[in-house]
Design an enzyme around this catalytic site. Structure first.
Site, PDB file in Angstrom:
ATOM      1  N   ASN A   9       0.861  -1.181   0.000  1.00 15.05           N
ATOM      2  CA  ASN A   9       0.000   0.000   0.000  1.00 15.05           C
ATOM      3  C   ASN A   9       0.901   1.235   0.000  1.00 15.05           C
ATOM      4  OD1 ASN A   9      -1.909   1.954   0.382  1.00 15.05           O
ATOM      5  ND2 ASN A   9      -2.422   1.384   2.489  1.00 15.05           N
ATOM      6  N   TRP A  10       1.086   1.816  -1.190  1.00 12.07           N
ATOM      7  CA  TRP A  10       1.986   2.976  -1.298  1.00 12.07           C
ATOM      8  C   TRP A  10       1.342   4.250  -0.734  1.00 12.07           C
ATOM      9  CZ3 TRP A  10       4.558   2.855  -6.880  1.00 12.07           C
ATOM     10  CH2 TRP A  10       5.413   1.747  -6.969  1.00 12.07           C
ATOM     11  N   LYS A  11       0.056   4.210  -0.452  1.00  9.82           N
ATOM     12  CA  LYS A  11      -0.667   5.405   0.031  1.00  9.82           C
ATOM     13  C   LYS A  11      -0.411   6.573  -0.944  1.00  9.82           C
ATOM     14  CE  LYS A  11      -0.289   3.490   4.611  1.00  9.82           C
ATOM     15  NZ  LYS A  11      -0.428   3.669   6.030  1.00  9.82           N
ATOM     16  N   HIS A  96      -9.734   0.997   4.467  1.00 10.39           N
ATOM     17  CA  HIS A  96      -8.532   1.356   5.233  1.00 10.39           C
ATOM     18  C   HIS A  96      -8.891   2.374   6.316  1.00 10.39           C
ATOM     19  CE1 HIS A  96      -4.545   2.656   6.315  1.00 10.39           C
ATOM     20  NE2 HIS A  96      -4.091   1.562   5.709  1.00 10.39           N
ATOM     21  N   GLU A 146      -6.030  -5.412  10.558  1.00  7.63           N
ATOM     22  CA  GLU A 146      -5.105  -4.262  10.623  1.00  7.63           C
ATOM     23  C   GLU A 146      -5.558  -3.289  11.704  1.00  7.63           C
ATOM     24  OE1 GLU A 146      -2.663  -2.383   7.416  1.00  7.63           O
ATOM     25  OE2 GLU A 146      -4.359  -1.005   7.416  1.00  7.63           O
ATOM     26  N   SER A 185       2.895  -2.183  10.550  1.00  4.73           N
ATOM     27  CA  SER A 185       4.337  -2.171  10.824  1.00  4.73           C
ATOM     28  C   SER A 185       5.023  -3.492  10.471  1.00  4.73           C
ATOM     29  CB  SER A 185       4.610  -1.812  12.290  1.00  4.73           C
ATOM     30  OG  SER A 185       4.079  -0.547  12.601  1.00  4.73           O
ATOM     31  N   GLY A 206       2.650  -1.105   4.405  1.00  4.11           N
ATOM     32  CA  GLY A 206       2.639   0.320   4.065  1.00  4.11           C
ATOM     33  C   GLY A 206       4.054   0.859   3.961  1.00  4.11           C
ATOM     34  N   GLY A 207       4.551   1.448   5.043  1.00  2.00           N
ATOM     35  CA  GLY A 207       5.845   2.132   5.059  1.00  2.00           C
ATOM     36  C   GLY A 207       6.982   1.326   4.439  1.00  2.00           C
TER      37      GLY A 207
HETATM   38  C1  PEP Z   1      -1.213   0.347   6.204  1.00  3.84           C
HETATM   39  O1  PEP Z   1      -1.456   1.492   6.599  1.00  3.84           O
HETATM   40  O2  PEP Z   1      -1.999  -0.267   5.446  1.00  3.84           O
HETATM   41  C2  PEP Z   1       0.017  -0.282   6.649  1.00  3.84           C
HETATM   42  C3  PEP Z   1       0.128  -1.582   6.568  1.00  3.84           C
HETATM   43  O3  PEP Z   1       0.984   0.566   7.077  1.00  3.84           O
HETATM   44  P1  PEP Z   1       2.387   0.237   7.779  1.00  3.84           P
HETATM   45  O4  PEP Z   1       2.914  -1.040   7.183  1.00  3.84           O
HETATM   46  O5  PEP Z   1       3.242   1.408   7.473  1.00  3.84           O
HETATM   47  O6  PEP Z   1       2.100   0.067   9.230  1.00  3.84           O
END
Ligand code: PEP
Length: 224
Positions: A9-11, A96, A146, A185, A206-207
């Protein structure tokens, strides 16, 4: 055995099309030969056409990060499931927690989007937080546990593997067949333990998906 699903998920990143193309190319080249893992990139809408054009040569899926529940009409700023499908997307992320937090998206809206996306033959990656109900199985539905507090950009840290295992076992009672993923995370250092000890079939990332080297290690560690 089905492939492990890693959904990136590149947001609203990266900031330019050039950077998006570079990130895509680096990741695509490195993960092409990795067996047992299906990587799905979900870039911002505007980057999708370029990435789809390049993606068929490699074993990568492409998805949107949201869609609307109508097929077309006077809905300024929205994108329909059939538009994503026509662009070549196979997947769409829905529900999300950032959409609820920043845009007031409700459960009712999410349900309508899920129904519309499934009707358009998209695979839906549905985020379920701590308090939402787990849906029952539907073809092409993928559920992600999530918790909002575990998302890295919220200053969160990954949930304990044992907590994810417990939650996933509870979710399995209603969502019996389809893949259940974990998001929050996830990185190259913890992916293997979520896959081995929490009973998940993949992760929403995500990140860590924005750093090519880190994401490539994550994919390789998931495949081991
Ligand atoms: C997300 O927001 O969908 C996500 C998985 O973020 P992160 O991996 O950065 O916690």
């Amino acid at each position: 055995m089905k492939d492990i699903l890693l959904i990136a998920n590149w947001k609203m990143n990266p900031g330019t099309a050039k950077e998006a193309q570079e990130l895509f190319e680096t990741v695509a080249n490195a993960v092409e030969g990795v067996a047992g893992v299906k990587v799905v990139l979900c870039p911002p809408f505007v980057y999708i056409p370029e990435i789809v054009r390049a993606a068929p040569s490699v074993a990568l899926g492409v998805g949107g990060q949201d869609c609307f529940w109508e097929g077309k009409g006077a809905f300024t700023g929205e994108v329909s499931p059939s538009m994503l499908k026509e662009l070549g997307c196979e997947y769409v992320i829905l529900g999300h927690s950032e959409r609820a937090k920043y845009l007031g998206e409700t459960e009712d809206m999410v349900q309508k989007k899920v129904a519309a996306a499934l009707s358009a033959d998209l695979k839906v990656v549905l985020c379920v937080g701590e308090n939402e109900q787990t849906p029952a199985d539907r073809e092409n539905l993928i559920v992600v546990y999530e918790p909002e507090w575990a998302i890295s950009t919220e200053g969160g840290r990954a949930a304990d593997v044992s907590r994810v295992a417990e939650k996933v076992a509870a979710m399995r009672k209603t969502f019996k067949a389809g893949p259940i993923l974990y998001g929050g995370s996830v990185d190259s250092s913890n992916i293997a333990s979520f896959l081995k000890e929490a009973g998940v079939q993949g992760a929403l990332v995500g990140g860590a998906s924005l750093n090519a080297a880190e994401f490539i290690s994550l994919v390789k560690n998931a495949a081991m």
